[in-house]
Structures are given as C-alpha cells and as structure tokens.
Design a protein around this motif. Sequence first.
Motif, PDB file in Angstrom:
ATOM      1  N   THR A 131      29.662  44.332  38.791  1.00 33.86           N
ATOM      2  CA  THR A 131      30.032  45.494  37.970  1.00 33.86           C
ATOM      3  C   THR A 131      31.534  45.804  38.373  1.00 33.86           C
ATOM      4  OG1 THR A 131      27.798  46.093  37.926  1.00 33.86           O
ATOM      5  CG2 THR A 131      29.512  47.647  37.453  1.00 33.86           C
ATOM      6  N   ILE A 132      32.074  46.127  39.523  1.00 35.20           N
ATOM      7  CA  ILE A 132      33.301  46.492  39.899  1.00 35.20           C
ATOM      8  C   ILE A 132      34.438  45.521  39.184  1.00 35.20           C
ATOM      9  CG2 ILE A 132      34.770  46.980  42.017  1.00 35.20           C
ATOM     10  CD1 ILE A 132      32.177  47.690  43.410  1.00 35.20           C
ATOM     11  N   LEU A 133      34.133  44.400  39.422  1.00 37.43           N
ATOM     12  CA  LEU A 133      35.046  43.153  38.875  1.00 37.43           C
ATOM     13  C   LEU A 133      35.177  43.318  37.381  1.00 37.43           C
ATOM     14  CD1 LEU A 133      34.470  40.073  41.293  1.00 37.43           C
ATOM     15  CD2 LEU A 133      36.293  41.828  41.546  1.00 37.43           C
ATOM     16  N   LEU A 134      34.257  43.447  36.805  1.00 38.30           N
ATOM     17  CA  LEU A 134      34.245  43.834  35.311  1.00 38.30           C
ATOM     18  C   LEU A 134      34.949  44.808  34.728  1.00 38.30           C
ATOM     19  CD1 LEU A 134      32.986  42.294  32.732  1.00 38.30           C
ATOM     20  CD2 LEU A 134      31.049  44.118  32.957  1.00 38.30           C
ATOM     21  N   GLU A 135      34.858  45.945  35.613  1.00 39.60           N
ATOM     22  CA  GLU A 135      35.562  47.164  35.222  1.00 39.60           C
ATOM     23  C   GLU A 135      37.153  46.825  35.611  1.00 39.60           C
ATOM     24  OE1 GLU A 135      34.601  49.817  33.593  1.00 39.60           O
ATOM     25  OE2 GLU A 135      32.802  48.433  33.287  1.00 39.60           O
ATOM     26  N   ASN A 136      37.354  46.230  36.825  1.00 39.91           N
ATOM     27  CA  ASN A 136      38.580  45.793  37.006  1.00 39.91           C
ATOM     28  C   ASN A 136      39.307  44.922  36.391  1.00 39.91           C
ATOM     29  OD1 ASN A 136      40.447  43.794  39.283  1.00 39.91           O
ATOM     30  ND2 ASN A 136      40.829  46.020  39.479  1.00 39.91           N
ATOM     31  N   ALA A 137      38.648  44.001  35.426  1.00 37.42           N
ATOM     32  CA  ALA A 137      39.296  43.204  34.654  1.00 37.42           C
ATOM     33  C   ALA A 137      39.759  44.013  33.592  1.00 37.42           C
ATOM     34  CB  ALA A 137      38.191  42.061  34.493  1.00 37.42           C
ATOM     35  N   ARG A 138      39.135  44.879  33.030  1.00 41.63           N
ATOM     36  CA  ARG A 138      39.582  45.772  31.830  1.00 41.63           C
ATOM     37  C   ARG A 138      40.908  46.502  32.098  1.00 41.63           C
ATOM     38  NH1 ARG A 138      35.086  50.156  30.810  1.00 41.63           N
ATOM     39  NH2 ARG A 138      36.799  50.785  29.447  1.00 41.63           N
ATOM     40  N   ASP A 139      41.041  47.097  33.555  1.00 41.21           N
ATOM     41  CA  ASP A 139      42.317  47.557  33.929  1.00 41.21           C
ATOM     42  C   ASP A 139      43.357  46.595  34.137  1.00 41.21           C
ATOM     43  OD1 ASP A 139      41.186  50.203  34.331  1.00 41.21           O
ATOM     44  OD2 ASP A 139      40.567  49.723  36.244  1.00 41.21           O
ATOM     45  N   VAL A 140      43.223  45.406  34.534  1.00 38.89           N
ATOM     46  CA  VAL A 140      43.954  44.240  34.457  1.00 38.89           C
ATOM     47  C   VAL A 140      44.549  43.742  33.239  1.00 38.89           C
ATOM     48  CG1 VAL A 140      44.611  41.974  35.510  1.00 38.89           C
ATOM     49  CG2 VAL A 140      43.400  43.478  36.877  1.00 38.89           C
ATOM     50  N   GLU A 141      43.805  43.632  32.382  1.00 34.14           N
ATOM     51  CA  GLU A 141      43.867  43.316  31.057  1.00 34.14           C
ATOM     52  C   GLU A 141      44.747  44.039  30.510  1.00 34.14           C
ATOM     53  OE1 GLU A 141      41.675  41.957  26.779  1.00 34.14           O
ATOM     54  OE2 GLU A 141      40.441  42.446  28.612  1.00 34.14           O
ATOM     55  N   LYS A 142      44.241  45.536  30.474  1.00 32.74           N
ATOM     56  CA  LYS A 142      45.292  46.411  29.807  1.00 32.74           C
ATOM     57  C   LYS A 142      46.800  46.636  30.615  1.00 32.74           C
ATOM     58  CE  LYS A 142      44.453  50.913  30.994  1.00 32.74           C
ATOM     59  NZ  LYS A 142      43.797  52.241  31.267  1.00 32.74           N
ATOM     60  N   GLY A 143      46.703  46.186  31.739  1.00 33.06           N
ATOM     61  CA  GLY A 143      47.996  46.549  32.494  1.00 33.06           C
ATOM     62  C   GLY A 143      48.760  45.289  32.071  1.00 33.06           C
ATOM     63  N   LYS A 144      48.440  44.108  31.866  1.00 34.80           N
ATOM     64  CA  LYS A 144      49.346  43.056  31.512  1.00 34.80           C
ATOM     65  C   LYS A 144      49.584  43.210  30.080  1.00 34.80           C
ATOM     66  CE  LYS A 144      47.144  39.335  34.319  1.00 34.80           C
ATOM     67  NZ  LYS A 144      46.536  38.224  34.276  1.00 34.80           N
ATOM     68  N   ALA A 145      48.549  43.897  29.124  1.00 35.68           N
ATOM     69  CA  ALA A 145      49.205  44.017  27.795  1.00 35.68           C
ATOM     70  C   ALA A 145      50.219  44.949  27.624  1.00 35.68           C
ATOM     71  CB  ALA A 145      47.901  44.724  26.816  1.00 35.68           C
ATOM     72  N   ASN A 146      50.212  46.025  28.632  1.00 32.28           N
ATOM     73  CA  ASN A 146      51.443  47.030  28.845  1.00 32.28           C
ATOM     74  C   ASN A 146      52.717  46.703  29.347  1.00 32.28           C
ATOM     75  OD1 ASN A 146      49.702  48.726  27.248  1.00 32.28           O
ATOM     76  ND2 ASN A 146      48.897  49.727  29.093  1.00 32.28           N
ATOM     77  N   GLY A 147      52.730  45.126  29.751  1.00 32.06           N
ATOM     78  CA  GLY A 147      53.876  44.610  30.275  1.00 32.06           C
ATOM     79  C   GLY A 147      54.055  45.187  31.797  1.00 32.06           C
ATOM     80  N   MET A 148      52.956  45.279  32.519  1.00 28.98           N
ATOM     81  CA  MET A 148      52.927  45.430  33.980  1.00 28.98           C
ATOM     82  C   MET A 148      53.482  44.376  34.742  1.00 28.98           C
ATOM     83  SD  MET A 148      49.785  46.550  36.619  1.00 28.98           S
ATOM     84  CE  MET A 148      49.454  48.096  35.929  1.00 28.98           C
ATOM     85  N   PRO A 149      54.486  44.561  35.719  1.00 26.30           N
ATOM     86  CA  PRO A 149      55.312  43.836  36.704  1.00 26.30           C
ATOM     87  C   PRO A 149      54.073  42.938  37.306  1.00 26.30           C
ATOM     88  CG  PRO A 149      56.533  45.765  36.582  1.00 26.30           C
ATOM     89  CD  PRO A 149      55.087  46.025  35.924  1.00 26.30           C
ATOM     90  N   ALA A 150      54.457  41.570  37.547  1.00 26.27           N
ATOM     91  CA  ALA A 150      53.358  40.638  38.472  1.00 26.27           C
ATOM     92  C   ALA A 150      52.918  41.166  39.670  1.00 26.27           C
ATOM     93  CB  ALA A 150      53.985  39.290  38.474  1.00 26.27           C
ATOM     94  N   GLY A 151      53.830  41.973  40.546  1.00 32.55           N
ATOM     95  CA  GLY A 151      53.783  42.292  41.575  1.00 32.55           C
ATOM     96  C   GLY A 151      52.622  43.652  41.520  1.00 32.55           C
ATOM     97  N   LEU A 152      52.760  44.424  40.603  1.00 37.86           N
ATOM     98  CA  LEU A 152      51.923  45.711  40.358  1.00 37.86           C
ATOM     99  C   LEU A 152      50.627  45.068  39.909  1.00 37.86           C
ATOM    100  CD1 LEU A 152      54.283  48.281  38.959  1.00 37.86           C
ATOM    101  CD2 LEU A 152      53.358  47.790  41.195  1.00 37.86           C
ATOM    102  N   VAL A 153      50.539  44.164  38.989  1.00 36.39           N
ATOM    103  CA  VAL A 153      49.334  43.421  38.719  1.00 36.39           C
ATOM    104  C   VAL A 153      48.413  43.000  39.874  1.00 36.39           C
ATOM    105  CG1 VAL A 153      48.093  41.550  37.364  1.00 36.39           C
ATOM    106  CG2 VAL A 153      50.189  42.805  36.593  1.00 36.39           C
ATOM    107  N   ASP A 154      48.957  42.549  40.930  1.00 37.38           N
ATOM    108  CA  ASP A 154      48.522  41.845  42.137  1.00 37.38           C
ATOM    109  C   ASP A 154      48.009  43.250  42.869  1.00 37.38           C
ATOM    110  OD1 ASP A 154      48.160  39.762  44.077  1.00 37.38           O
ATOM    111  OD2 ASP A 154      49.477  41.263  45.364  1.00 37.38           O
TER     112      ASP A 154
END
Length: 413
Positions: A41-64
């Motif tokens: 459940t936690i990873l599913l919610e985290n995946a939503r955050d990561v997907e949103k971050g990448k879509a907003n151009g978040m740098p690779a280091g911050l995505v990590d």
Amino acid sequence: MLELIGSQARAAEPLLRVLDTNTKNRVLRQVASDLCENSETILLENARDVEKGKANGMPAGLVDRLLLTQERIRQMAQGLNQLADLDDPVGEVIQMKKRPNGLLIGQKRVPLGVVGIIYEARPNVTADAFGLCFKTGNAVILKGGSDALASNMAIVSCIRATLEREGVTPDAIQLITDTSRETTTAFMKLSQYVDVLIPRGSAGLIRATKENSTIPVIETGTGNCHIFVDESADLDMAVNIIFNAKTQRVGVCNACESLLVHSRVKEALLPRLAERLAEKQVELRGDEAVCALVPGCVPATEEDWGREYLDYILSIKTVSGIDEAIAHINKYNTKHSEAIITENYTNAQRFLEEVDAAAVYVNASTRFTDGFEFGYGAEIGISTQKLHARGPMGLLALTTTKYIIYGNGQVRP
C-alpha cells in the motif's frame, strides 16, 4: 485545523511523557512490523508521488530521495527496531551532588514536549521522526512537502493504526496535509503548542524557517561536503572513497559535492578518477589545472565552490597543500561533513582539529554521516549548528534536562 492539531499534540504529550520503556519498545517493534506488512500500500502511494514528480520535471537526485522500495521500507523498519534496542534516555539522572546545606541537587533527562518537523521529499523521515520522538516521549507534528504527500499519508496512517491498536494515543504523530506556503508559515508560529521546530531540507526551507518561526529552531543544514586528497594519499583508496561519496546516493546531504586535490598528485589521480566517475555520467566542473587534465571538464565558477548539487555533478579544485585546503573548506562549506584522504598522521590531525564541521573524516566516505550508520537507529536530521545538538541527531538530541532537588526541610536563610 492547525489549532486542532496543536491542541491534540499538546494533550498527547503528557501521556507520552510517562510511557514506560517496555511499552515504547513494544510499540516501535510493532510499527516496524506493520510498515513491512503494509509495504504494498505504501509503495503504491509512493509510486503516485514519484510519477507526479517526474511529470513535473523533478531532478533525478530528488526523485531518488522521494523513491521508496521494499528494501528502503525494510531499512525504515530496521531503524525502528534498532531504536527499540537502544537505551531509553528519558528518566536518566545525569548527576547528583550534595550541597553543604544537605540539599541533593541533580539533573534528569526529560522529553522536549511537542516537536514540529518541516521537511521535503523524504518519506523515510516520516518513520524516523516518529520513532525518535516516540522513544523519547515526545509528540510530533509533521509537515511534509507536497511532492511526498501520498507517501507520508500512507506511512502516518499505518503508524496511527498501530498506536491505536496498541492502546497508545494516535496523536503521538500527526501530519499536516495542507501543503500550502501559508499553512507552513502559520505552523512556524504555533508556539503555544510546539516546543521546538526542526526544518529538514533545502537551504531555502531552512532559511525561511529561521526567519519566520516564533518557535525555537534546531537548524539542520544543507551539505556542501568536501573531500581533500592529500599528496600522501593512497590513490586507489581515494578513487573508491570519492566514487562512493559522490554516486552512492546523489540526492542526500552527506554526498560529496566538492573535491580538493593536492597539486602534486593531480596528474596521477584526476584521469583515473574521471574515468571511474564516467561510469555514472558525473559532470566535472574544475579549475584551469583540472580542465587541462580532464577532457570534457566544464570550467568551474565561483558559485560552484559553494553549491550543493544533489545531482551527478562534482566541482574539483587543485590546492597547494593542507593550509589552502582547510582555508577553502572553512570558507565554502556548510559545516556538515568533510573528509581528508591521507597517510600523513600530522595532516590528518590538523584536518580534524581545524576544519569546522559537524563530522570530520580521515580516509572514509562522507556518506556515513547518518543516524543509522552512527548506531542511533535513525536521525531527526544532521544539525550543523552549535547549540544543543550537532551532527546526526539521535535520542539524546530530543531530550532536555530538568533539575531535581531533594530536601529534608531546608529553608533559605
């Protein structure tokens, strides 16, 4: 809403203050187990955050920084279990002295009370902050960034459910879900409920907290961390340490951002180092001497010497010796973590004595500046200030003391 959260935390604090150690340890271990059990459940919610971050151009280091994995959740749980294994500092009597009039005067460790934490895209901080505050009898109010909101909500929901099931007030941990700047600024002024505020994130966040807060602030700093390769250094060791410190995780505050190289070893070291760092596509920004030795090196600017990149970028400067290295570090560092690679004992000792930082290393990676690695189970942050706490903030940093006085009828003449 902030008033309600603050009053709930203040009401929870006296209940947490008197929890016995066995109860605290039992709950910590159960939270660790439940986080692993609810990892999907936690990873599913985290995946939503990561997907949103990448879509907003978040740098690779911050995505990590934002990304959770099964292994990282396991590490979060391991940190909580390690906290349960550590001694409980609350209630420890530090000293007790008898005065000539017969009074026994001592000091006893007690919780800080209600701890507020403002942090950015680091969902692991949510579990670490809870564990440290709970073990030390503090209530905690968390204000995470919008980038990690879904992840933080999932983790806090899991922890609160465990607390309730274990018969402990779930208001031991609360999350502010409104991520607006206005709410963040209002939180900084909630001094009637919050005893101490800890910002953990970018230089901008920390500066804004210091400038706007009416609550006492413990400053956790950004990390412009340096490694100095002395002329006596084992160069194989130097390459391995620099590679680890720069690339093992680039989006963290204890990653190496700037390298200083003794001019007498630049020809022997830099081409080898550049080849190794090319494995991770690290961009090098150097002074004139470095650019002459490393094809493709970008000329460094003054800004590069003081910059925390949080990315696959490393600034490199040649220096004439340890005097210049120490002066450069003390001018540009953020007082976080600094390292020297050397086989010269005198230079190692000078570096340890003269470099002004929370953690200073000889022949080791700066990546070890971490509560878990230091044996604290977790950390609330790396304090770069000099009052109350410095370096990785473990259990002791979340306590204060009060004087306890035993008498047998004394009155002051």
